[in-house]
Write a protein that holds these residues in place. Structure first.
Motif, short mmCIF file in Angstrom:
data_model
loop_
_atom_site.label_atom_id
_atom_site.label_comp_id
_atom_site.label_asym_id
_atom_site.label_seq_id
_atom_site.Cartn_x
_atom_site.Cartn_y
_atom_site.Cartn_z
N SER A 27 -0.97 -0.32 -3.19
CA SER A 27 -2.40 -0.59 -3.38
C SER A 27 -2.94 0.20 -4.57
O SER A 27 -3.78 -0.29 -5.31
N THR B 242 -3.51 3.75 3.14
CA THR B 242 -3.38 2.53 2.37
C THR B 242 -4.70 2.06 1.78
O THR B 242 -4.72 1.18 0.93
N MET C 120 -4.38 -2.67 8.61
CA MET C 120 -4.53 -2.84 7.17
C MET C 120 -5.90 -3.41 6.83
O MET C 120 -6.51 -3.03 5.84
N ALA D 268 3.04 0.56 1.37
CA ALA D 268 1.75 -0.05 1.04
C ALA D 268 0.82 0.86 0.25
O ALA D 268 0.03 0.38 -0.54
N THR D 269 0.90 2.17 0.42
CA THR D 269 -0.05 3.05 -0.26
C THR D 269 0.16 3.05 -1.78
O THR D 269 -0.79 2.80 -2.53
N ASN E 42 -2.40 -3.99 -0.10
CA ASN E 42 -1.88 -3.29 1.08
C ASN E 42 -1.44 -4.24 2.17
O ASN E 42 -0.46 -3.97 2.88
#
Lengths: 503, 323
Positions: A280, A89, A72, A276-277, A312
């Motif tokens: 973010s 991400t 990350m 997470a994508t 992320n």
């Protein structure tokens, strides 16, 4: 409080020599895997999963979580230095990170990314420690209508605020949505849009393929065309003093994005299926929306780097929560971690916190330590990454091209994807030439595969009645806010016209 | 010259044999490059878990001289994986971990031109039974209560599954047919998502493999009502089977390893030896038990016969669903 003694025990487990060593190695490996375009935490964790059979389960998951964290952090590095998202991400990180690098402020962007990641990861870990079981219930209360409402909100943060040309933004979103429908339809169970009967389209168009095409190949073509190969970036200098002043500046100009990203990212990450994508991307949208100077976004705003990077990391911690407490992965990477836990003989699920308390709290403890290790390693490597930028463009350009192709191939091992990357790269170049914004298309291909099935599931649930989005207690407010945001530019437009008429 | 070369080869071979585990002795064929281990489903699902488990057992015990490279090719409900095997350039190094889309996808998508009976049977790792689950808060504890609840809702009873033509939809279609039930079926993209939405009571019931529901069952969130296995399951001794209720039906998810069409007999024999050892090993036997899989060991001929009956069964079951 009991929680605190558990955390202290957990941290004690995490700093045992073997675990600490695994954290350092894992973070470093993850950092480089994340920095490679195309390779993300999924690949890193999948490749190294078998290695973990050599150590006890608690150490194994600590190792994998450290890779996850490192990746990350690492994703931001190629987003900033090369303009290619190192992982899905880190797409939103390119929006402002790349312009900063082109202005010779790569170190500011990288420092901001590192610090924001640290804050995001730490804030999320604190939330995680304190509210895990409670949040698991919240996650479960998100059914298809709620997830769809959330996706609508994510789109809204992008459409409703664009200083960009709105019709072109909408075209770009639709283009991405069409690409997102290629492949296999979950609801009907039939293949669709298998273009030219090419079997490779059965799998659908991967996000990473589009991102590498657009940001790797497309961006490079654009730069060559704009500068005729004579790229003059301000020569980035790297001194200890510079690093310190960058740190100060990033704190001053990036704190807001960091907080938005940390909090939003965690909650989006906790929701199953999101990950997470989207977290973010949403954080970027919200940070821009609430900013007093939204016009700065996209031109090199530290807040624009901080928001997605904090999000992320925060979301990747958040997505561990449904995995551990419910046995449901919140992201592709946690899906593999889950597989790993089953192999180690653990049953993720509601009983895990009770039955395997030491394992769980050891893992949580390792989050704190991993974050600290990751930010230190990352800051230490920043001079190296900035130095890479000094390479002449004639070397950098072919290097980016090769990395793009290799990265695209490594992710799926399919030549089909390589051709798509090239095609997307060339199309992206022309879209840019005609002033079409590309980020909305990328957003659409990430969110489309979540939004479309949840919309259809919701309508199946309600026998076709769209009121389902306005009658459920959680879905309703989210839908309403999303609609207001979408309609806002239209309202503004009408008001302005009226003012013109009245004046 | 020839003599030296032969001598050299002989020495190399004997030293190789000395370092290899007993498993590899008496094998003429060995992989010469990494083995493509295709999974016909996405990451995180049942087939994926099994593939990665098997890979780790092979790795941990050093059972092969070249690594297995797991690759998820779940696109088109497994069509991507089937085509990948059918067109494999190097059949001797191409294996696949299956679920039942192995049978259903070629039937539903005839355009693929895949005939699974040309594939090479390697090892049947076990079969995964299906169970009908409801949430504890529904108050339903028996299959009769479930039937009453479904009938009372008149078409509003919501069940989730992994999609039309997928394993659980076949079971639900059969059950709805014999009990004349009207169910609102919502497709999801994986068994994990289905279990999650039952836990959150977004849906009212599911038909799932025990592996996907066990965590919630142990925590007391899920209640098993009916098993679609041939006999009562060890893990749920009080749960009746649909067979006991007088219906000649059972349904399992096949967890098998198969080779590409055209794999040489020597290569197939090698892989059968390796995965046969995995199967018999303690790790896999424990996995079968903890995930409630049933063993169903078969040799090559038995597997081929099993495949043709399964294809026939699925053709019949699917024709009922698709109408």
């Amino acid at each position: 409080m009991e929680v605190f003694s558990l955390i202290v025990d957990g941290v004690a487990t995490a700093v045992q020599p073997i675990n600490l060593m695994l954290i350092v190695v894992g973070v470093a490996v993850g950092l480089f895997i994340g920095a490679m375009p195309g390779l993300g935490s999924v690949n890193g964790v999948a490749i190294l999963l078998p290695v973990t059979f050599l150590v006890p389960p608690a150490s194994a998951i600590i190792f994998l979580a450290a890779i996850y964290y490192g990746a990350m952090y690492g994703g931001a590095i190629s987003s900033v230095t090369l303009g290619i998202p190192g992982a899905s991400t880190a797409v939103a990180t390119t929006f402002d990170g790349r312009p900063l690098a082109l202005q010779g402020r790569a170190s500011l962007a990288l420092v901001t990314a590192a610090l924001a990641s640290f804050v995001g990861g730490t804030v999320a870990t604190v939330f995680f420690s304190l509210f895990a079981p409670l949040l698991a219930d919240v996650a479960l209360s998100f059914g298809p209508p709620e997830i769809f409402a959330l996706m609508l909100l994510a789109f809204a943060t992008f459409v409703g605020l664009g200083g960009d040309d709105i019709p072109k933004t909408i075209f770009s979103i639709c283009f991405g949505l069409v690409l997102a429908t290629v492949g296999f339809d979950t609801i009907s169970g039939e293949p669709r849009l298998v273009l030219f009967d090419i079997q490779g389209f059965l799998r659908g168009i991967g996000f990473i393929v589009l991102a590498i095409g657009v940001y790797g190949i497309g961006e490079m073509l654009w730069t060559i065309e704009q500068t005729r190969g004579d790229v003059t970036t301000t020569n980035p200098k790297m001194t200890a003093k510079g690093l310190l002043s960058d740190t100060k500046e990033s704190v001053r100009r990036g704190w807001k994005g960091t907080w938005i990203g940390s909090v939003l990212g965690f909650f989006v990450g906790v929701l199953p299926a999101a990950g997470a994508t989207p977290g973010s991307l949403m954080a970027y949208g919200v940070a821009k929306m609430t900013s007093r100077k939204p016009e700065e976004y996209g031109t090199g705003s530290p807040d624009g780097v901080a928001a997605p990077e904090a999000a992320n990391n925060s979301a990747s911690t958040g997505s561990m929560l449904p995995m551990l407490t419910l046995g449901i992965p919140g992201s592709p990477t946690t899906a593999i971690l889950l597989g790993g836990m089953v192999m180690w003989g653990l049953t993720p699920g509601p009983r895990l916190f009770v039955d395997e308390s030491e394992f769980v709290w050891g893992l949580i403890g390792s989050f704190y330590i991993s974050n600290l290790v990751a930010v230190l390693i990352n800051l230490a490597f920043i001079p190296l990454f900035v130095w890479m930028l000094r390479m002449p463009f004639t070397i950098l350009a072919p290097l980016i091209f090769v990395l793009s192709i290799i990265g695209g191939f490594a992710a799926t091992r399919s030549m089909h994807d390589i051709w798509l990357i090239v095609i997307f790269g060339i199309s992206a170049f022309f879209m840019r030439k005609f002033d079409y914004p590309l980020a909305p298309a990328v957003l659409a291909i990430v969110l489309g595969p979540i939004a479309e099935p949840t919309l259809r599931q919701s309508l199946l649930l309600s026998s076709g009645d769209p009121m389902i989005f306005f009658t459920r207690p959680i879905a309703a407010p989210i839908t309403v806010i999303a609609l207001i945001l979408i309609l806002w530019p239209a309202v503004k437009l009408v008001r302005r016209k009226r003012q013109v008429v009245n004046g | 010259m020839t003599l030296t070369k032969r001598l050299f080869l002989g020495l190399a071979a004997s030293s190789a044999l000395a370092t290899l585990p007993i498993s590899a002795v008496a094998q003429d064929w060995q992989p010469t490059r990494p083995v493509d281990f295709t999974i016909m489903a996405g990451a995180g699902g049942g087939a994926d878990q099994i593939a990665r488990f098997v890979q780790s057992v092979v790795e941990a015990n050093d059972m092969m001289n070249r690594p297995l490279i797991p690759t998820n090719r779940g696109g088109g409900s497994g069509a991507e994986a089937l085509l990948h095997l059918k067109d494999a350039r190097d059949p001797d190094h191409t294996l696949m971990v299956t679920l039942n889309s192995f049978y259903t996808t070629p039937i539903r998508q005839e355009g693929l031109g895949v005939d699974i009976e040309t594939f090479t049977p390697i090892t049947m790792m076990g079969v995964d039974p299906f169970v009908l689950w409801v949430h504890t808060d529904s108050g339903i504890t028996t299959f009769d209560e479930y039937l009453a609840a479904v009938r009372e809702m008149g078409g509003e009873y919501v069940m989730g599954g992994t999609g039309s033509g997928q394993e659980d939809s076949i079971v639900i279609a059969y059950m709805s047919g014999v009990y004349d039930l009207d169910i609102n079926y919502i497709p999801y993209d994986g068994g994990g998502a289905v279990a999650r939405d039952l836990a959150g009571q977004q849906i009212m019931a599911t038909v799932n493999n025990p592996a996907e529901a066990n965590g919630f069952y142990e925590a007391g969130d899920f209640v098993p009502l009916l098993a679609f296995s041939d006999e009562r399951m060890e893990a749920y001794p009080d749960v009746p089977t649909i067979r006991e209720l007088g219906h000649d039906f059972s349904y399992y998810n096949q967890r098998a390893i198969v080779g590409a069409p055209g794999m040489s007999d020597e290569a197939a024999a090698y892989y059968r030896e390796v995965f046969g050892q995995v199967y018999e090993g303690e790790d896999w036997q424990n996995y079968l038990k903890s995930e409630s899989l049933s063993p169903l060991p078969m040799d090559e001929a038995e597997t081929r016969a099993y495949w043709s009956t399964q294809v026939e069964n699925h053709r019949e079951l699917l024709s009922k669903i698709d109408g």
